[in-house]
Design a protein around this motif. Structure first.
Motif, PDB file in Angstrom:
ATOM      1  N   GLU A   6       0.832  -1.204   0.000  1.00  0.00           N
ATOM      2  CA  GLU A   6       0.000   0.000   0.000  1.00  0.00           C
ATOM      3  C   GLU A   6       0.868   1.256   0.000  1.00  0.00           C
ATOM      4  O   GLU A   6       2.003   1.248   0.469  1.00  0.00           O
ATOM      5  CB  GLU A   6      -0.903   0.047   1.241  1.00  0.00           C
ATOM      6  N   SER A   7       0.279   2.324  -0.479  1.00  0.00           N
ATOM      7  CA  SER A   7       0.905   3.644  -0.417  1.00  0.00           C
ATOM      8  C   SER A   7      -0.197   4.693  -0.451  1.00  0.00           C
ATOM      9  O   SER A   7      -1.351   4.386  -0.764  1.00  0.00           O
ATOM     10  CB  SER A   7       1.877   3.851  -1.585  1.00  0.00           C
ATOM     11  N   GLY A   8       0.177   5.921  -0.104  1.00  0.00           N
ATOM     12  CA  GLY A   8      -0.758   7.029  -0.228  1.00  0.00           C
ATOM     13  C   GLY A   8      -1.367   7.522   1.065  1.00  0.00           C
ATOM     14  O   GLY A   8      -2.128   8.494   1.064  1.00  0.00           O
ATOM     15  N   GLY A   9      -1.061   6.867   2.177  1.00  0.00           N
ATOM     16  CA  GLY A   9      -1.588   7.352   3.441  1.00  0.00           C
ATOM     17  C   GLY A   9      -0.933   8.659   3.851  1.00  0.00           C
ATOM     18  O   GLY A   9       0.016   9.123   3.231  1.00  0.00           O
ATOM     19  N   GLY A  10      -1.458   9.264   4.916  1.00  0.00           N
ATOM     20  CA  GLY A  10      -0.878  10.502   5.407  1.00  0.00           C
ATOM     21  C   GLY A  10      -1.802  11.216   6.351  1.00  0.00           C
ATOM     22  O   GLY A  10      -2.781  10.637   6.843  1.00  0.00           O
ATOM     23  N   ALA A  14      -9.987  17.214   8.362  1.00  0.00           N
ATOM     24  CA  ALA A  14     -11.358  16.765   8.150  1.00  0.00           C
ATOM     25  C   ALA A  14     -11.955  17.459   6.923  1.00  0.00           C
ATOM     26  O   ALA A  14     -11.753  18.668   6.732  1.00  0.00           O
ATOM     27  CB  ALA A  14     -12.199  17.037   9.383  1.00  0.00           C
ATOM     28  N   GLY A  15     -12.654  16.674   6.110  1.00  0.00           N
ATOM     29  CA  GLY A  15     -13.206  17.190   4.877  1.00  0.00           C
ATOM     30  C   GLY A  15     -12.293  17.028   3.673  1.00  0.00           C
ATOM     31  O   GLY A  15     -12.728  17.238   2.533  1.00  0.00           O
ATOM     32  N   GLY A  16     -11.054  16.659   3.933  1.00  0.00           N
ATOM     33  CA  GLY A  16     -10.083  16.502   2.855  1.00  0.00           C
ATOM     34  C   GLY A  16     -10.176  15.150   2.186  1.00  0.00           C
ATOM     35  O   GLY A  16     -11.064  14.339   2.482  1.00  0.00           O
ATOM     36  N   SER A  17      -9.225  14.906   1.279  1.00  0.00           N
ATOM     37  CA  SER A  17      -9.226  13.683   0.478  1.00  0.00           C
ATOM     38  C   SER A  17      -7.852  13.030   0.482  1.00  0.00           C
ATOM     39  O   SER A  17      -6.826  13.709   0.632  1.00  0.00           O
ATOM     40  CB  SER A  17      -9.615  13.998  -0.973  1.00  0.00           C
ATOM     41  N   LEU A  18      -7.856  11.724   0.319  1.00  0.00           N
ATOM     42  CA  LEU A  18      -6.638  10.951   0.122  1.00  0.00           C
ATOM     43  C   LEU A  18      -6.932   9.845  -0.877  1.00  0.00           C
ATOM     44  O   LEU A  18      -8.070   9.360  -0.956  1.00  0.00           O
ATOM     45  CB  LEU A  18      -6.146  10.319   1.426  1.00  0.00           C
ATOM     46  N   ARG A  19      -5.900   9.455  -1.598  1.00  0.00           N
ATOM     47  CA  ARG A  19      -6.031   8.324  -2.517  1.00  0.00           C
ATOM     48  C   ARG A  19      -5.003   7.275  -2.127  1.00  0.00           C
ATOM     49  O   ARG A  19      -3.799   7.526  -2.176  1.00  0.00           O
ATOM     50  CB  ARG A  19      -5.828   8.753  -3.964  1.00  0.00           C
ATOM     51  N   LEU A  20      -5.489   6.110  -1.760  1.00  0.00           N
ATOM     52  CA  LEU A  20      -4.610   4.997  -1.418  1.00  0.00           C
ATOM     53  C   LEU A  20      -4.419   4.113  -2.645  1.00  0.00           C
ATOM     54  O   LEU A  20      -5.354   3.911  -3.424  1.00  0.00           O
ATOM     55  CB  LEU A  20      -5.202   4.167  -0.280  1.00  0.00           C
ATOM     56  N   SER A  21      -3.223   3.592  -2.777  1.00  0.00           N
ATOM     57  CA  SER A  21      -2.925   2.669  -3.872  1.00  0.00           C
ATOM     58  C   SER A  21      -2.405   1.361  -3.318  1.00  0.00           C
ATOM     59  O   SER A  21      -1.801   1.322  -2.249  1.00  0.00           O
ATOM     60  CB  SER A  21      -1.890   3.273  -4.820  1.00  0.00           C
ATOM     61  N   ASN A  84     -12.890  10.662   0.018  1.00  0.00           N
ATOM     62  CA  ASN A  84     -13.270  12.068   0.073  1.00  0.00           C
ATOM     63  C   ASN A  84     -14.050  12.354   1.345  1.00  0.00           C
ATOM     64  O   ASN A  84     -14.526  11.433   2.009  1.00  0.00           O
ATOM     65  CB  ASN A  84     -14.109  12.433  -1.151  1.00  0.00           C
ATOM     66  N   SER A  85     -14.192  13.608   1.667  1.00  0.00           N
ATOM     67  CA  SER A  85     -14.970  14.022   2.849  1.00  0.00           C
ATOM     68  C   SER A  85     -14.548  13.232   4.084  1.00  0.00           C
ATOM     69  O   SER A  85     -15.384  12.718   4.832  1.00  0.00           O
ATOM     70  CB  SER A  85     -16.474  13.834   2.579  1.00  0.00           C
ATOM     71  N   LEU A  86     -13.267  13.155   4.293  1.00  0.00           N
ATOM     72  CA  LEU A  86     -12.748  12.362   5.402  1.00  0.00           C
ATOM     73  C   LEU A  86     -13.134  12.955   6.750  1.00  0.00           C
ATOM     74  O   LEU A  86     -13.233  14.176   6.908  1.00  0.00           O
ATOM     75  CB  LEU A  86     -11.229  12.244   5.287  1.00  0.00           C
ATOM     76  N   LYS A  87     -13.349  12.054   7.697  1.00  0.00           N
ATOM     77  CA  LYS A  87     -13.743  12.430   9.043  1.00  0.00           C
ATOM     78  C   LYS A  87     -12.676  11.955  10.030  1.00  0.00           C
ATOM     79  O   LYS A  87     -11.956  10.991   9.742  1.00  0.00           O
ATOM     80  CB  LYS A  87     -15.076  11.763   9.397  1.00  0.00           C
TER      81      LYS A  87
END
Length: 124
Positions: A6-10, A14-21, A84-87
């Motif tokens: 896996e990659s892409g964490g961080g 709140a309200g932001g976005s991340l894409r995990l691969s 998206n819309s992370l909590k």
């Protein structure tokens, strides 16, 4: 056996976005159901999402509520989870999983393959 990385964490607000691969190797990726699970501190690991061999069918946990999208590219042996819309309650280690069936991916455990995990932290 398939190997998953896996990659892409961080860290995200709140309200932001991340894409995990998730990069797969060692076994034909297109023959496996792919999924994501997560484990928050002090909690049990839980299913997040899964996608069928072809990518035509997707499955999500109720708490996703339309915020996450799982996808895969069998030609590149890569799976992804767009969040998206992370909590803050989404904070957890996210694991890529793969297995022969959706049931095995949803259940987790030794019948599925697991990556090493990537940390997602959502600040309030």
């Amino acid at each position: 056996q398939v190997q998953l990385v896996e990659s892409g964490g961080g860290l995200v607000q709140a309200g932001g976005s991340l894409r995990l691969s998730c990069a797969a190797s060692g076994r034909t990726f297109s023959n496996l159901v792919m999924g994501w699970s997560r484990q928050a501190p002090g909690k049990e690991r839980e299913f997040v999402a899964a996608i069928s061999y072809s990518g035509a069918t997707t499955y999500y946990a109720d708490f996703v509520e339309g915020r996450f999208t799982i996808s895969r590219d069998n030609a590149k042996n890569i799976g992804s989870l767009q969040m998206n819309s992370l909590k803050p309650e989404d904070t957890a280690v996210y694991y890529c999983t793969a297995g022969a069936t959706v049931s095995r991916v949803r259940a987790g455990g030794p019948t599925a393959s697991w990556g090493q995990g990537t940390q997602v932290t959502v600040s309030s």
